[in-house]
Enzyme design. Structure first.
Site, PDB file in Angstrom:
ATOM      1  N   GLU A 271      -3.037   2.089  -0.186  1.00  0.00           N
ATOM      2  CA  GLU A 271      -4.471   2.187   0.102  1.00  0.00           C
ATOM      3  C   GLU A 271      -5.303   1.996  -1.169  1.00  0.00           C
ATOM      4  O   GLU A 271      -6.403   1.466  -1.130  1.00  0.00           O
ATOM      5  CB  GLU A 271      -4.793   3.528   0.785  1.00  0.00           C
ATOM      6  N   GLU A 300      -4.535  -7.439   2.635  1.00  0.00           N
ATOM      7  CA  GLU A 300      -3.188  -6.868   2.697  1.00  0.00           C
ATOM      8  C   GLU A 300      -2.345  -7.342   1.502  1.00  0.00           C
ATOM      9  O   GLU A 300      -1.456  -6.631   1.036  1.00  0.00           O
ATOM     10  CB  GLU A 300      -2.554  -7.274   4.035  1.00  0.00           C
TER      11      GLU A 300
END
Ligand code: CO
Length: 506
Positions: A271, A300
């Protein structure tokens, strides 16, 4: 209004729209991290009301009027030629969102939202019962809605391309297929060679890792990697996520499992990779439609670079393992760095995507891509889906799926109508390694920087090469600009093969 005044008006409307989206995100963040249980009922209504207001803001007739005044048409989405490059990118990205939104009739939007709510509820129940048939009619509806949506957008019989475009602008089914198909063969082969050597048990099974101490370590980790806590914070939630609540406020969440400290550590690093991207967007793009990642997959790529390529490397733990050991001296004191590195890179094929290791993760995604494209081309019916799922699981992983819960019902995405989303995860791995290879060519000492816990050069490179563009470049344009090449799986496969051959002594 002249073209310049029209642009300024559009920027204001866009900015208000982003503010509404950030307020929505704040309500969602609160719901995931600290909302008392009984607060959920009102919260759903608040989210629906505010979501409606945000949508109204986007499709306001004023937007269409100002776009026309700025010289924008669907054929010429960049508008008047007198605008600067960045202004034209703004118009292109903003008008695309606008055109997509106004092409959907309000009745259809309401119908889809209601069907989605029912579908998600049915999925939860079907998953509990491990019974696909309960979810099947809802999934059929979600597929029809997704097809209809792409028809409104003008994709005709290329429905799946229309869905992919939501998450990976410019990517097509054929383009992805050409990359995924040979990749699946190579990954399957490597996984087979590793599993043939026998799977080792986890080194963590015997000890407990207090979640409070894990949290202290996660905070330390944020500091170690250079996360600016004046611009973000860390909390816990059932499913880790990153959310942007303002131009200088990016929140991340993680979760702790007391039997295994790696889950929390790698969720936090993953994250943080997303958050670095968000926080690295340049000031001039922040708070506008350009102040976002290039695509889901590029986003991502950033989280996975930090989590896997950096976070699971020997260099990284050379610097950090003693520090981790100081938080858990009783549990880790007798574990060697070698054993720890093997553990963080342990290959253990599982039928469950979210439990997958770095090697097999992309195979899980290719399986879903394969089923999605068959569903949308009409080659596969919703009814046949569980059987097709299980057959591919056998083919790719040599795993017999025991029930629908561990098979076709495991992911939430399809119940929400999010088709075309899965490929972004695997594309993220491929984008990431293609970027990383260039980074290592430009910064030959990257490995020793990582070992010393000095990440400034790496962050600066990512900043100049990826973050600075925000959403101005689509994934392919970004890759070509950064690496000189279109997307290929070569760098990823080379990295995976080198790494796992060494770890498993193949
Ligand atoms: Co992510």
């Amino acid at each position: 209004m002249n073209h310049r005044e029209a642009l300024e008006a559009l920027r204001r409307l866009d900015r208000e729209y982003r503010h509404l989206c950030h307020v929505l995100a704040l309500l969602q963040w609160d719901q995931e991290t600290c909302l008392p249980k009984d607060g959920v009922m009102d919260r759903s209504e608040q989210l629906a009301l505010l979501g409606g207001m945000a949508h109204e803001q986007l499709i306001d007739p004023k937007v269409g009027k100002h776009l026309a005044e700025a010289g924008v048409t669907e054929k010429n989405p960049q508008g008047d030629e007198r605008f600067s490059g960045e202004e034209r990118d703004f118009l292109r990205v903003f008008s695309k969102e606008y055109y997509k939104a106004i092409k959907l009739p309000p009745d259809f939007v309401r119908y889809a939202a209601k069907a989605e709510g029912l579908s998600q509820a049915a999925w939860v129940e079907a998953r509990q019962k491990s019974d696909f048939s309960f979810f099947m009619p809802h999934l059929s509806t979600m597929v029809e809605i997704a097809k209809k949506r792409t028809q409104y957008w003008g994709y005709g019989d290329r429905a799946y391309d229309g869905l992919l475009d939501i998450y990976e602008p410019g990517m097509t089914e054929q383009g992805i297929q050409e990359i995924f198909a040979p990749l699946a063969v190579k990954l399957k082969d490597l996984a087979e060679r590793i599993t043939a050597k026998g799977i080792e048990p986890s080194i963590f099974s015997a000890s407990r890792y207090d979640s409070g101490i894990q949290h202290q370590f996660s905070l330390k980790l944020m500091d170690y990697l250079g996360f600016d806590t004046k611009r973000g914070r860390l909390d816990t939630s059932a499913h880790p996520f990153t959310t942007t609540l303002g131009t200088r406020d990016v929140r991340i969440t993680t979760r702790y499992i007391e039997e295994n400290p790696l889950s929390g550590i790698f969720s936090t690093i993953h994250e943080m990779g997303h958050a670095f991207y968000e926080l690295g967007l340049p000031d001039n793009l922040r708070g506008s439609c350009l102040g976002d990642g290039s695509s889901m997959g590029i986003h991502e790529s950033q989280s996975r670079l930090w989590e896997n390529v950096i976070g699971r490397s020997r260099a990284f733990w050379t610097g950090l393992f003693p520090l981790l050991g100081s938080y858990f001296p009783g549990q880790l004191g007798s574990i060697s760095l070698d054993a720890f590195i093997r553990e963080v890179n342990r290959v253990a094929l599982s039928p469950i995507r979210i439990e997958a290791d770095e090697l097999s993760y992309s195979l899980h995604i290719i399986l879903r891509f394969e089923l999605e494209r068959r569903l949308f081309s009409g080659k596969l019916s919703v009814e046949e889906l569980p059987r097709a799922w299980n057959a591919l699981m056998k083919e790719y992983f040599n795993i017999e799926v025991e029930n629908d819960r561990e098979g076709v019902l495991q992911d939430v995405h399809w119940s929400m109508g999010s088709f075309g989303y899965f490929p972004s995860y695997a594309l993220g791995n491929l984008y990431g390694l293609q970027l990383w290879k260039k980074l290592c060519a430009d910064i030959p000492q990257a490995d020793s920087c990582i070992a010393q816990g000095k990440f400034e050069k790496i962050r600066a490179w990512l900043n100049e090469t990826v973050y600075v563009w925000g959403r101005r470049l689509c994934p392919e344009a970004l890759l070509i600009k950064a690496t000189g090449q279109k997307l290929k799986a070569d760098s990823f496969m080379e990295y995976i093969e080198t790494k796992y051959t060494a770890i498993y002594g193949l």
